[in-house]
Design a protein around this motif. Structure first.
Motif, PDB file in Angstrom:
ATOM      1  N   LYS A 160     -38.741  -1.725  11.038  1.00 55.44           N
ATOM      2  CA  LYS A 160     -38.424  -1.104  12.316  1.00 55.44           C
ATOM      3  C   LYS A 160     -36.929  -1.218  12.565  1.00 55.44           C
ATOM      4  N   ILE A 161     -36.320  -0.102  12.938  1.00 51.15           N
ATOM      5  CA  ILE A 161     -34.926  -0.136  13.378  1.00 51.15           C
ATOM      6  C   ILE A 161     -34.912   0.111  14.882  1.00 51.15           C
ATOM      7  N   TRP A 162     -34.309  -0.821  15.598  1.00 50.84           N
ATOM      8  CA  TRP A 162     -34.201  -0.708  17.045  1.00 50.84           C
ATOM      9  C   TRP A 162     -32.925   0.069  17.384  1.00 50.84           C
ATOM     10  N   ALA A 163     -33.084   1.133  18.174  1.00 51.99           N
ATOM     11  CA  ALA A 163     -31.952   1.979  18.555  1.00 51.99           C
ATOM     12  C   ALA A 163     -31.684   1.831  20.048  1.00 51.99           C
TER      13      ALA A 163
ATOM     14  N   ARG B 238     -29.412   6.357  18.396  1.00 51.10           N
ATOM     15  CA  ARG B 238     -30.573   7.071  17.870  1.00 51.10           C
ATOM     16  C   ARG B 238     -30.203   7.864  16.617  1.00 51.10           C
TER      17      ARG B 238
ATOM     18  N   ALA C  88     -29.640   5.520  13.739  1.00 54.59           N
ATOM     19  CA  ALA C  88     -30.914   5.039  13.195  1.00 54.59           C
ATOM     20  C   ALA C  88     -31.573   6.096  12.322  1.00 54.59           C
ATOM     21  N   GLU C  89     -31.456   7.346  12.717  1.00 55.86           N
ATOM     22  CA  GLU C  89     -32.057   8.429  11.922  1.00 55.86           C
ATOM     23  C   GLU C  89     -31.378   8.549  10.559  1.00 55.86           C
TER      24      GLU C  89
ATOM     25  N   GLN D 226     -32.605   5.701   8.548  1.00 55.81           N
ATOM     26  CA  GLN D 226     -33.989   5.983   8.155  1.00 55.81           C
ATOM     27  C   GLN D 226     -34.021   6.840   6.887  1.00 55.81           C
TER      28      GLN D 226
ATOM     29  N   ILE E 162     -38.408   4.038  13.987  1.00 53.08           N
ATOM     30  CA  ILE E 162     -37.357   3.841  14.986  1.00 53.08           C
ATOM     31  C   ILE E 162     -38.008   3.559  16.340  1.00 53.08           C
TER      32      ILE E 162
ATOM     33  N   SER F 202     -37.265   1.984  20.553  1.00 50.21           N
ATOM     34  CA  SER F 202     -36.259   1.724  21.580  1.00 50.21           C
ATOM     35  C   SER F 202     -36.958   1.298  22.862  1.00 50.21           C
TER      36      SER F 202
END
Length: 529
Positions: free
Chosen positions: A368-371, A383, A386-387, A390, A402, A404
């Protein structure tokens, strides 16, 4: 918010360009504050709305510089052995008042002692108010540093330290050290509403807090009893506007005078537009992706380095920063003393990254990447960043989701040691000292708080703790260079970017200064006719 309040807010913002509102300065801010007690938080959004307009500190940073100057302390003396610092307090300084509180005395030593005791003393009645999370105080190792605080007399306070601390005076100028009223806190505790210290702040600063409608507007009035130079405008209004495009539209329409964090893609057009002023300054900042190093497989430095090698940072600079940033290789910015030019960054090499992951037995990895939901100077579009990550991670077989949250929740959740995923965050220096990056963001005392990587490396921690005890900048530099090498080898973050900071405003704004420590400060700002 009621319909009546909404209409009133809209009418207020719509008329800022008229002569009737000529002395109201409207700032289009990027987000809502988490609260108004700066000691509880670390976010610049919160500091802009609290510590800068409402409060003062013992020492202050001269606006536009990292130079410390007297604040609520007129002077200070450091003992010959460096283990005590005595502050001589300013007399005749009044606290604000509100509908629920009128002070009966001026600022004095009791307020200084209360301000810090509540953060470090678990027996203080206010220690557990708002969850008891004094994140900055803990991350700065203050509980171990301050052995006692003595009231010598009503206007003299002595801090006794367990060791020498080179940046101590600068630390006292930071937002977490904003001085609050003990008398107000006592009154609110007696009334059964201690949370009001955070919701309806009382300080000694250039503006008095008037009202706040979440996600809409904050109002302040000039403090006509201010001990320093009075504010140039009669009222200050924060128009909370998360969308950068909308912020700019409001500036163009005269609904706001100043806006923060324009879209990088819009800066060139702003610079060529009539009746728009764009200031810029190289930021004292870093943006990063923090892994949770206590969660497998991210507890493996080789896995973290492999992921770092998967990120095309140049593409991020091109797409997200639009030329207003540069690739970061160290956890401190290149404008800061002790920055190590010799650091070799992780190369972008997806093939080698895949081989490293395979060698560590990592396959079918999910991440998981937190944006962040707001723009910050170190990340204008989390955002989109993060994309791009990804897409990069998919090329090495890592499946990314992703996520948030609302800004305050994002900061609270991301500090949890049990947090899943990697967090996009960043930092703008608060005192011009490398310790403010390396210790606060990466030291063991910051785990569970400002150290979002949850990384406690004993070798690294020993180096940075020693560095802050030395007075020689040359000796400190050598240790901070050593710390940067350990950081790069262990890779608790992917260092992403350092950015240029842009501020957009109307031409009638006078006296605004881009502050190197990232704050938006308005007591010296006026409006021409």
């Amino acid at each position: 918010m009621s319909i009546k309040t909404t209409l009133a807010t809209g009418m207020l913002l719509a008329t800022v360009g008229t002569s009737a509102m000529a002395q109201s300065l409207v700032y289009c801010s990027e987000g809502s504050p988490e609260g108004f007690d700066p000691a509880l938080y670390t976010s610049g959004t919160t500091f802009d709305a609290s510590s800068h307009p409402v409060y003062n500190r013992l020492s202050e940073f001269k606006v536009g510089t990292t130079e410390t100057v007297p604040g609520l302390a007129e002077s200070w003396e450091v003992s010959e052995d460096g283990l005590s610092v005595t502050f001589n307090l300013r007399q005749g300084v009044s606290f604000h008042s509100n509908a629920d509180f009128t002070p009966t005395r001026d600022f004095n030593a009791d307020d200084v002692i209360f301000t810090f005791d509540r953060q470090g003393n678990s027996e203080n009645p206010y220690n557990q108010v708002s969850g008891g999370s004094w994140e900055y105080y803990s991350s700065m190792s203050m509980p171990e540093l301050v052995s006692s605080i003595e009231k010598v007399d009503d206007y003299t306070v002595k801090f006794n330290l367990t060791r020498t601390e080179a940046p101590f005076i600068a630390n006292m100028a930071m937002d977490f050290a904003s001085i609050v009223s003990k008398e107000y806190a006592d009154a609110m505790m007696e009334a059964g509403t201690p949370e009001m210290v955070n919701q309806a702040p009382i300080g000694t600063g250039p503006f008095t807090f008037q009202a706040y409608q979440k996600d809409a507007v904050i109002r302040y009035l000039r403090n006509d009893n201010y001990w320093g130079d009075p504010a140039k405008v009669e009222s200050l209004i924060f128009a909370i506007t998360p969308d950068a495009s909308v912020r700019y539209q409001k500036v163009q329409a005269g609904e706001c005078h100043v806006m923060a964090y324009p879209n990088p893609a819009d800066v060139a057009d702003m610079q060529s537009a009539e009746d728009i002023v764009v200031m810029e300054q190289e930021g004292l900042n870093v943006g990063y992706l923090a892994y949770n190093t206590q969660m497998p497989p991210f507890d493996n430095a080789n896995v973290r380095k492999a992921l770092n090698m998967s990120i095309d940072k140049q593409a991020i600079i091109d797409v997200v920063f639009q030329g207003s940033g540069e690739i970061a290789k160290n956890p401190i910015p290149p404008t800061m003393w002790s920055y190590d030019e010799n650091t070799v960054d992780d190369e972008y090499n997806p093939e080698a990254a895949m081989e490293m992951l395979a060698a560590e037995g990592v396959e079918d990895l999910e991440l998981k990447i937190w944006a962040m939901p707001v723009q910050r100077p170190y990340n204008p579009n989390a955002r989109r960043m993060a994309e791009l990550m990804q897409e990069d991670f998919s090329k090495v077989g890592v499946d990314v989701e992703i996520v948030s949250y609302e800004w305050g929740e994002y900061l609270e959740r991301s500090s949890d040691v049990d947090r899943d995923g990697a967090v996009l965050l960043g930092w703008t220096g608060d005192n011009g000292d490398p310790d403010n990056f390396l210790a606060v963001l990466l030291g063991c005392d910051g785990v569970g708080g400002s150290n979002r990587a949850q990384w406690c490396n004993e070798e690294f921690d020993a180096v940075i703790q020693e560095a802050k005890t030395l007075s020689s900048q040359e000796e400190r530099t050598a240790l901070y260079e050593e710390a940067q090498a350990i950081f790069k080898d262990q890779a608790p973050w992917a260092t992403i970017a350092h950015s240029v900071v842009f501020m957009t405003m109307r031409p009638e704004v006078e006296g605004y200064v881009v502050h190197p420590l990232g704050g938006h400060i308005f007591n010296q700002v006026g409006l021409s006719e």
